[in-house]
Design a protein around this motif. Sequence first.
Motif, PDB file in Angstrom:
ATOM      1  N   UNK A 191       9.524  -9.924   0.576  1.00 12.28           N
ATOM      2  CA  UNK A 191      10.084 -11.104  -0.115  1.00 12.28           C
ATOM      3  C   UNK A 191      11.250 -11.675   0.688  1.00 12.28           C
ATOM      4  N   UNK A 192      12.129 -10.786   1.178  1.00 10.72           N
ATOM      5  CA  UNK A 192      13.283 -11.238   1.962  1.00 10.72           C
ATOM      6  C   UNK A 192      12.852 -11.897   3.267  1.00 10.72           C
ATOM      7  N   UNK A 193      11.761 -11.402   3.836  1.00  8.39           N
ATOM      8  CA  UNK A 193      11.279 -11.969   5.101  1.00  8.39           C
ATOM      9  C   UNK A 193      10.483 -13.254   4.870  1.00  8.39           C
TER      10      UNK A 193
ATOM     11  N   UNK B 182       7.236 -14.297  -5.222  1.00 14.96           N
ATOM     12  CA  UNK B 182       7.041 -13.781  -6.571  1.00 14.96           C
ATOM     13  C   UNK B 182       6.688 -14.967  -7.466  1.00 14.96           C
TER      14      UNK B 182
ATOM     15  N   UNK C 212       7.506  -1.000  -3.970  1.00 11.78           N
ATOM     16  CA  UNK C 212       8.526  -2.010  -4.255  1.00 11.78           C
ATOM     17  C   UNK C 212       9.545  -2.134  -3.121  1.00 11.78           C
ATOM     18  N   UNK C 213       9.741  -1.045  -2.383  1.00 12.86           N
ATOM     19  CA  UNK C 213      10.580  -1.142  -1.183  1.00 12.86           C
ATOM     20  C   UNK C 213       9.960  -2.120  -0.200  1.00 12.86           C
TER      21      UNK C 213
ATOM     22  N   UNK D  33       2.598 -11.283  -7.236  1.00 14.80           N
ATOM     23  CA  UNK D  33       2.999 -11.619  -5.859  1.00 14.80           C
ATOM     24  C   UNK D  33       1.852 -12.310  -5.153  1.00 14.80           C
TER      25      UNK D  33
ATOM     26  N   UNK E 190      10.326 -18.494  12.889  1.00 13.67           N
ATOM     27  CA  UNK E 190      10.278 -17.980  14.250  1.00 13.67           C
ATOM     28  C   UNK E 190       8.836 -17.631  14.567  1.00 13.67           C
TER      29      UNK E 190
ATOM     30  N   UNK F 111       7.882   3.576  -5.638  1.00 16.74           N
ATOM     31  CA  UNK F 111       9.080   3.277  -4.853  1.00 16.74           C
ATOM     32  C   UNK F 111       8.737   2.674  -3.500  1.00 16.74           C
ATOM     33  N   UNK F 112       7.730   3.249  -2.831  1.00 15.53           N
ATOM     34  CA  UNK F 112       7.340   2.729  -1.510  1.00 15.53           C
ATOM     35  C   UNK F 112       6.828   1.301  -1.637  1.00 15.53           C
TER      36      UNK F 112
ATOM     37  N   UNK G 274       1.967  -5.647  -9.346  1.00 15.36           N
ATOM     38  CA  UNK G 274       2.335  -4.461  -8.573  1.00 15.36           C
ATOM     39  C   UNK G 274       1.271  -3.382  -8.616  1.00 15.36           C
TER      40      UNK G 274
ATOM     41  N   UNK H  86       7.709  -4.503  -0.955  1.00  8.53           N
ATOM     42  CA  UNK H  86       7.693  -5.869  -1.534  1.00  8.53           C
ATOM     43  C   UNK H  86       9.071  -6.532  -1.380  1.00  8.53           C
ATOM     44  N   UNK H  87      10.115  -5.723  -1.562  1.00  6.76           N
ATOM     45  CA  UNK H  87      11.501  -6.203  -1.426  1.00  6.76           C
ATOM     46  C   UNK H  87      11.721  -6.777  -0.023  1.00  6.76           C
ATOM     47  N   UNK H  88      11.265  -6.025   0.971  1.00  4.19           N
ATOM     48  CA  UNK H  88      11.433  -6.443   2.364  1.00  4.19           C
ATOM     49  C   UNK H  88      10.590  -7.682   2.665  1.00  4.19           C
TER      50      UNK H  88
END
Lengths: 114, 460
Positions: free
Chosen positions: A58-60, A65, A51-52, A78, A2, A48-49, A28, A54-56
């Motif tokens: 990666x999904x986007x 990785x 990897x939170x 990454x 998009x 935690x912040x 990391x 990075x998680x988002x």
Amino acid sequence: MKNPGHLLPLREPTLYILLSLRGGEKHGYAILKEVYDLSEGKVQLSTGTLYGALYRLLDQGLIEQIEVEDRARGKKAYRLTHVGLEVFEAEVGRINHLLQSVKKQVHMIGDGQA
Amino acid sequence: MKWIQRAYSLVLKLYPLAFQKRFGVEMEDVFHIGLVTARKQGVLIGFVLSELLRLPGSLLSVYVWTMREGAGKPVTVSNTVGGGTAGLNIPSEGWGSSLLSGLPHLLMGALVISSTLAGSRIFPALYVQAALYSAILLGVLIFCIVNGWKRWSASWIFYTFFVLLILLNLAMNSLSISISGENYRLYNLGQVLFFPLLLAYLLYRITCKDRMQGVLAAIPPMVIIWTYFLEFVPEAAKSLAWAGIFLLAFLASVLILRIKHILPALGLAMAVPLFGGIPFAYLGVNQGGTLPFIEPGPSLLEVIRQYLPFLVMTFAIVLGPQLAVKLRSIGIHTAKAGGKVYYRLVLGGIFLGFVYVLLQWINISSGTHLQSQLIQAILITAVILYVIGFALQLWAVNQSKSPAGDYSKMLELGLLFLPLLFMPLAIVLAFSLTMGNVKNWLVLMVEIGWVIASILVVRE
């Protein structure tokens, strides 16, 4: 993909993470450290912040990785994807535009007062 | 140092399971490096405090993201673009998960039956029981979130809200809050309007993620709704009716997780009210207060006349979200031609249709006279949105150059039109028939036709 615009504006930590990865793939902890340095200590991510985020990302599909050989700091690193680079550049463009507008307005007000 | 590291490993367990698997080891490594570095720099306490203080925010953002995107869920094979898993490739689950899926029906059955038998005699005990159940349900809800919304968790969602609602009512009763006048109006609006709409939306969202979960999540409301028939029915008879339907719900939920196809799953879910509802209608007509005040009084024909439309309405709970997800899949297929907007217009129309039905119901059941102009405006807007949305969606399918073939999509869309339109109407007609205002068997035939058409559309 998009229009990258739909992910903008990026949050400050996200922008710094992408900026950090723009320089090349990183572990990391290396990201954590570089974000701190790049922001001159203003953005201090916790584990935690980080990897939170990075998680988002990666999904986007903004980062990916990869397996690396350096086992001292985990096997994974990454890096920015093409889409991630596009989003990053779009955000930089947005900030630039914003800055230019502000400068222009401030300049006009300054002239008016003079 | 070691115990801090161990404590951090434990803290990581608070994250969703999928997240832990993906990043747990890395996070421990990064934390360890940070810990060693902080110790060397003499800022160990500051480092640990900083990690602790930011933990809640991090947990929250990960959970929100996990729920919003369905990320972190075990991957299920999907062959519909709408996101829901379709009928042919759904893996079956083990007996453990299947039993977990059935368990809430047994628990809720025990709660409902014991409270029915107790009546108002042991009120404090009932209060404690409801509080205990809500604690269990809340605990399971958290467990479900942590474990990445496994398929069985769908059976628990409705009851969690339901028990909270019971608790709210009990609390209001015990606090002697007067529900009258304007308070009653608001209370009624909240319960009769807000709760069903929230339920409809939740069922739709769950079905979007996984169609089998949508079937499972629809069973609890399909059970509880039969309470309508039980006014004035003796406690012992009520309890038997509840025992039967909750047992059926338990069996259906267990078996649904053991099968792979959507059609038998739908069949099992629909069998619960189909068989479990008969005693309710029978009791309502013969011993309760649902018999309309007309001749000739209780009869088998009267039981059927009340049972069938109510059954159709119950079926709408499970079929509706499945139909909506079918339409969504067509909308997403035709996204380039604006399909994503058009399917939402259609669903928006249906949603407003529900609002209309519920407001009418509030007017009838509570004697509240909401402005009829407002209600009419809602209905007109709903119809306009629905018709325009469908016309535009049809146009989008025509414009789209999908390799799957436009003809089949046009056909599918055409088949969807009537069943979707009848979703709120099925409720209106069911109520009209049950209330005894309409005595038209032809209307009932149309409703049964709607059920058959819906099953044909959603069977794959």
